[in-house]
Design a protein around this motif. Structure first.
Motif, PDB file in Angstrom:
ATOM      1  N   UNK A   1       0.827  -1.204   0.000  1.00  0.00           N
ATOM      2  CA  UNK A   1       0.000   0.000   0.000  1.00  0.00           C
ATOM      3  C   UNK A   1       0.865   1.259   0.000  1.00  0.00           C
ATOM      4  N   UNK A   2       1.946   1.228   0.763  1.00  0.00           N
ATOM      5  CA  UNK A   2       2.836   2.384   0.839  1.00  0.00           C
ATOM      6  C   UNK A   2       3.488   2.669  -0.509  1.00  0.00           C
ATOM      7  N   UNK A   3       3.852   1.615  -1.229  1.00  0.00           N
ATOM      8  CA  UNK A   3       4.435   1.781  -2.561  1.00  0.00           C
ATOM      9  C   UNK A   3       3.435   2.453  -3.495  1.00  0.00           C
ATOM     10  N   UNK A   4       2.194   1.980  -3.495  1.00  0.00           N
ATOM     11  CA  UNK A   4       1.173   2.576  -4.351  1.00  0.00           C
ATOM     12  C   UNK A   4       0.931   4.040  -3.997  1.00  0.00           C
ATOM     13  N   UNK A   5       0.974   4.349  -2.710  1.00  0.00           N
ATOM     14  CA  UNK A   5       0.782   5.726  -2.276  1.00  0.00           C
ATOM     15  C   UNK A   5       1.890   6.622  -2.825  1.00  0.00           C
ATOM     16  N   UNK A   6       3.128   6.165  -2.752  1.00  0.00           N
ATOM     17  CA  UNK A   6       4.266   6.949  -3.245  1.00  0.00           C
ATOM     18  C   UNK A   6       4.201   7.123  -4.759  1.00  0.00           C
TER      19      UNK A   6
END
Length: 250
Positions: free
Chosen positions: A206-211
């Protein structure tokens, strides 16, 4: 922070149905040159330079269609960004309110793409920054795909990245400075994200997609800014030529 109760899993962006027309349009990316690891990206076809839109007609974003020679990259960006933004609702569904969405910031790594620090960057430096961030994103998406296999969001983002890099290279004066990551660099980047903990891996995805979402928003804003400036220059030159013709005619 504790992991959510077992049995609460909802697949990442499971409510997002693939947009077949958009996916078909992004298949154009397959015609672009492939990146050679450790080498400058080859020049891309000049006839794929996409037109910029005003962004005033939000409803048109929902009607992206397949074009025979090119696609409107800004409208496509809008659609992909919208898909990524829906991740927050999917996040809430998956973790049922037991985990704060803001906690994703603690999972960010130095390898994650970030917005261009425009305050002290020239246009050329910012273009290179964005291109390198997109190359990192394509690698990081392999991690997301591994944790949430065959989700349409990965296909959408992977489809637009080559188009964005092409547009950036066509705008740069020194496009050969955009260099693809080597296989060893990719492996090292992905290895740093590994964890035996399932909850940790979900949060990392999820953090990767957010970035990546923040990077794509930065790309959209930058493209609009630079395209607006270019149109103004072209308009000014057009008026000057028109005035000269009138003077000669008189």
């Amino acid at each position: 922070m504790s992991a959510p109760p077992s049995g609460s899993h909802v697949p990442l962006l499971g409510g997002l149905l693939p947009d077949l027309r958009l996916l078909a349009a992004l298949m154009l990316a397959a015609a672009l040159p492939l990146c050679v690891p450790g080498a400058p990206l080859k020049d891309a076809p000049t006839d794929l330079y996409p037109e910029e839109t005003s962004g005033e007609e939000e409803e048109e974003v929902q009607r992206i269609s397949y074009l025979p020679a090119a696609i409107n990259i800004t409208e496509t960006l809008e659609r992909v960004i919208g898909a990524i933004r829906r991740r927050e609702e999917e996040f809430k569904n998956e973790f049922q309110g037991n985990v704060e969405y803001s906690s994703l910031n603690t999972y960010k790594r130095s390898s994650f793409p970030t917005e261009c620090p425009k305050s002290n960057f020239s246009k050329e430096a910012c273009l290179q920054w964005l291109a390198e961030g997109l190359l990192k994103s394509s690698v990081l998406l392999k991690y997301v795909d591994r944790e949430h296999h065959n989700h349409s969001i990965v296909t959408l983002v992977n489809g637009i990245i080559p188009l964005l890099i092409t547009k950036i290279k066509q705008t740069m004066r020194n496009a050969d400075r955009v260099v693809a990551l080597t296989s060893s660099q990719e492996q090292q980047m992905l290895k740093e994200l590994e964890s035996p903990d399932l909850f940790h891996r979900k949060m990392m995805a999820y953090s990767i997609l957010s970035s990546i979402g923040h990077l794509l928003v930065d790309c959209k804003r930058s493209f609009r800014k630079w395209e607006t400036a270019k149109r103004q220059v072209v308009g000014t030159k057009g008026k000057q030529i028109s005035n000269l013709k009138e003077i000669k005619a008189n």
